[in-house]
Scaffold this motif. Sequence first.
Motif, short mmCIF file in Angstrom:
data_model
loop_
_atom_site.label_atom_id
_atom_site.label_comp_id
_atom_site.label_asym_id
_atom_site.label_seq_id
_atom_site.Cartn_x
_atom_site.Cartn_y
_atom_site.Cartn_z
N ARG A 49 70.13 33.96 -18.98
CA ARG A 49 70.50 35.13 -17.73
C ARG A 49 70.16 36.52 -18.43
N ASP A 50 70.86 37.03 -19.13
CA ASP A 50 70.84 38.28 -19.46
C ASP A 50 69.46 38.02 -20.29
N LYS A 51 69.11 37.34 -21.59
CA LYS A 51 68.12 37.03 -22.01
C LYS A 51 66.28 37.85 -20.85
N ARG A 52 66.52 36.70 -20.34
CA ARG A 52 65.76 36.91 -19.38
C ARG A 52 65.92 38.59 -18.06
N GLN A 53 66.99 38.97 -17.83
CA GLN A 53 66.90 39.94 -17.70
C GLN A 53 66.44 41.18 -18.40
N LEU A 274 54.79 34.38 -17.03
CA LEU A 274 55.52 34.56 -15.86
C LEU A 274 56.61 33.17 -17.06
N LEU A 275 56.38 32.14 -17.52
CA LEU A 275 56.69 31.22 -18.05
C LEU A 275 58.03 31.26 -19.46
N PRO A 276 57.19 32.04 -20.08
CA PRO A 276 58.70 32.23 -21.75
C PRO A 276 59.88 32.86 -21.11
N ARG A 277 59.32 33.78 -19.80
CA ARG A 277 60.77 34.92 -20.03
C ARG A 277 61.18 34.52 -18.92
N SER A 278 60.41 34.01 -17.66
CA SER A 278 61.50 33.48 -17.21
C SER A 278 62.46 32.05 -17.43
N SER A 279 61.72 31.11 -18.42
CA SER A 279 62.35 29.97 -19.05
C SER A 279 63.30 30.30 -20.05
N THR A 280 62.88 30.84 -21.02
CA THR A 280 63.92 31.44 -22.61
C THR A 280 64.48 32.37 -22.71
N GLU A 282 62.45 34.72 -23.44
CA GLU A 282 61.47 35.31 -24.88
C GLU A 282 59.68 35.63 -24.14
N ARG A 283 59.07 37.03 -24.46
CA ARG A 283 57.64 38.08 -24.50
C ARG A 283 57.18 36.36 -24.27
N MET A 284 57.14 35.88 -25.98
CA MET A 284 56.33 34.80 -25.73
C MET A 284 56.55 33.44 -26.61
N ASN A 285 56.50 32.19 -25.79
CA ASN A 285 57.36 31.35 -27.19
C ASN A 285 56.45 30.92 -28.00
N PRO A 286 57.64 30.16 -29.28
CA PRO A 286 56.68 29.84 -29.98
C PRO A 286 55.04 28.90 -30.68
N TYR A 287 55.54 28.35 -29.46
CA TYR A 287 54.46 26.99 -29.66
C TYR A 287 53.85 26.11 -28.27
N THR A 288 51.60 28.03 -28.37
CA THR A 288 50.90 26.93 -27.47
C THR A 288 50.16 26.07 -27.91
N SER A 289 50.20 24.57 -27.55
CA SER A 289 49.31 23.72 -27.98
C SER A 289 48.12 23.77 -26.35
N LEU A 290 46.60 24.27 -26.42
CA LEU A 290 46.08 23.38 -25.67
C LEU A 290 44.66 22.74 -26.19
#
Lengths: 502, 267
Positions: A49-53, A274-280, A282-290
């Motif tokens: 919660r604190d990290k996300r905030q 939206l997703l990495p900030r809201s979930s972990t 983090e500004r960006m998640n380490p791996y995004t695979s497309l």
Amino acid sequence: MTTFLGMPALPAFGSGNLFAGESFPKAAHRELGNAQLRANLGHATHTIRDKRQAVVSELPDWEQLRDAGSAIKESVMARLPELLEEFEKNFTARGGVIHWARDAREANEIVAGLVRATGETEVVKVKSMATQEIGLNEYLEEQGIEAFETDLAELIVQLDHDKPSHILVPAIHKNRTEIRDIFLREMPGADPALTNDPPVLAMAAREHLRRKFLTAKVAVSGANFALADSGTLAVVESEGNGRMCLTLPETLITVMGIEKLLPTWQDLEVFMQLLPRSSTGERMNPYTSLWTGVTEGDGPQNVHLVLLDNGRSAALADEMGRSALHCIRCSACMNVCPVYERTGGHAYGSTYPGPIGAILSPLLTGIQAEENSSLPYASSLCGACYDACPVKINIPDILVHLRSVDVDSKRGTKKVPSQMDVGMKAASWALSSGKHLGLVEKGLPLGRLAAGRDKKIKKLPGIAGGWTQSRDIPAPPAQSFRDWWAKEHKSPAPSRDEKETQ
Amino acid sequence: MRIALFATCIVDAMYPATAKATVKILERLGHDVVFPEGQACCGQMHVNSGYLKEAVPVVANHVAAFDTADYDVAVAPSGSCVASVKHQHPMVARSCGDAALEARATAVGAKTYELSELLVDVLGVTDAGAQLGSYFPHRVTYHPSCHGMRLLRLGDRQSRLLRTVQGIDLADLPEADQCCGFGGTFSMKNADVSSAMLQDKAANVEATGAELCTGGDASCLMHIGGGLSRQGSSTTTLHLAEILASTMEEPASVTGEVRVSTGKALR
């Protein structure tokens, strides 16, 4: 209903692990008794919660991003059939194969059939909520196919023969000592000298998983997003296990809910913020695979996608509830929910716990599914979930809507109305007129009598006893405000006109 | 200004002192207070429990009581009831297909304010001590209720007013923005979870060493106070209207142990 979303006549609701086996209050009572669980959960949710905030506060345009996410999802829901067709066309054109599954059973049969066709009896898996939802691992096991979870937390839960308690941090309810004990007990070849130091535990898991990655011929994945304009799938993760699963095996089978679609590649930009900030947090998640179909000589040569309905069309048909399908499974609502924080995910009895689970599970399965009808009540409606949701799902309003669907679906079906039914009817009479309420308030002295000398009411009968289980009620006053006012203002207050002419 | 008081059912029946304090504050600022006698309840309990059909007459009654009364603005000493009037009443009217009721409910909602919102935004109160004579020499902690905080977006209006009360020793409440666990019938339907939430709230209140926990919602305060009382705590609860109405000449009556922090004993 003849044809919907390009599929033949559908069973209205979903199946599989969406159902609660017992009512929420009963399950919560049991989970609340686990002091260790509560301590672990409190610690973990507060940290995330604190990290996300912190990372959310960095963005000056966070609210606009949420609005954009919400708007894109709304447009997807409004034209889902057309987008699914566009996606299918593009995915197929690039060498992928689409399979449509209306429920858990169909999806499981399709996946098992695809694995069987390869002649393999082992698959590696990257964490997937959709396969949790349909109970794929259990089904494959029945078919003699072993599925290995490769997400660290998911692996812990699997080794412990437990169920995830959180959608992002499935092992949130376990501490590092418990995890070491699980590894020692269940992981083949674990070093007996294993400590509870997180890097040591991570290395042990890494060694174990590396062997699986290098031998597996078939992988099963979920997908965070599917892009209609290019037929591309995306997986967002932290550990790299997903990328291993997505690139090393010969056959890749993805199972994805039909609501995960986005219209264009460009729309991904909004959600990747939206997703990495809201979930972990983090500004960006380490791996995004497309990945887009098959590339000759590189990566899996057989690429399949199972598009799963499993109650989603039913949820889509609920005008008030359909925005629950906007969910991007970030878990921000869980991490701020005071109810989830104290009960953990198992109390919800469904793959989807927490505030979003409390609306999504009943929407996918129908409120008539008995134990699931207790889920919309598993909230104090404090609204923290709505504030945290990156796509602005108004969870409190949907909870209230589902409660009314539940109450209405039971009207006239019971031989004896519940205490709540009787109480609400009586209260409706008392509270729908000042005269009625005034009459009821004439009974206040009775309450004072019941309170006794210490001026506290300590025990109430029936469902109201839930209140006095841990709270006193103060003795009522000798006189209501209404009575006081009437006595103070025996002659009516001067009207505005009179006053102005004075 | 002519201000209509919506006392709310719980304040009317259980905490008349809160409504009286609200009247005092408004009259001290030179306004006329009227009490539309037909009023009863906002119906939030029915709506939030899923009994929309039963909520209709309650909502219709509130709308009838307030759209016929002669006033400029309405006020209630309760964020959650005001949120219900503003957000739920039009929705309830829609649910029974009554477009006329919906329009009237929307109009009433637009004229209805929570107490601190009215004081700060409409009546221009920036210093309660100077403008209202508020004097309350006690150690107090403040719980911002969920609906005021998240539905009405009251921000720091309530705590700003409290901070300007003379003599007050305002202690920050740890995890103040966490729900107290009341949630209406949630406290009965999910009594165990509600109790667990209450336990943590009560522990945080106790940790501040305050004599009193205040806030803008009588229902949350009844919940927190009921828990503190059951645990044998000497800390009690008091609505912020009563603190704002308290003056040197007419101090609010405070029950429980008095730990006066400024050295000036009230009693």
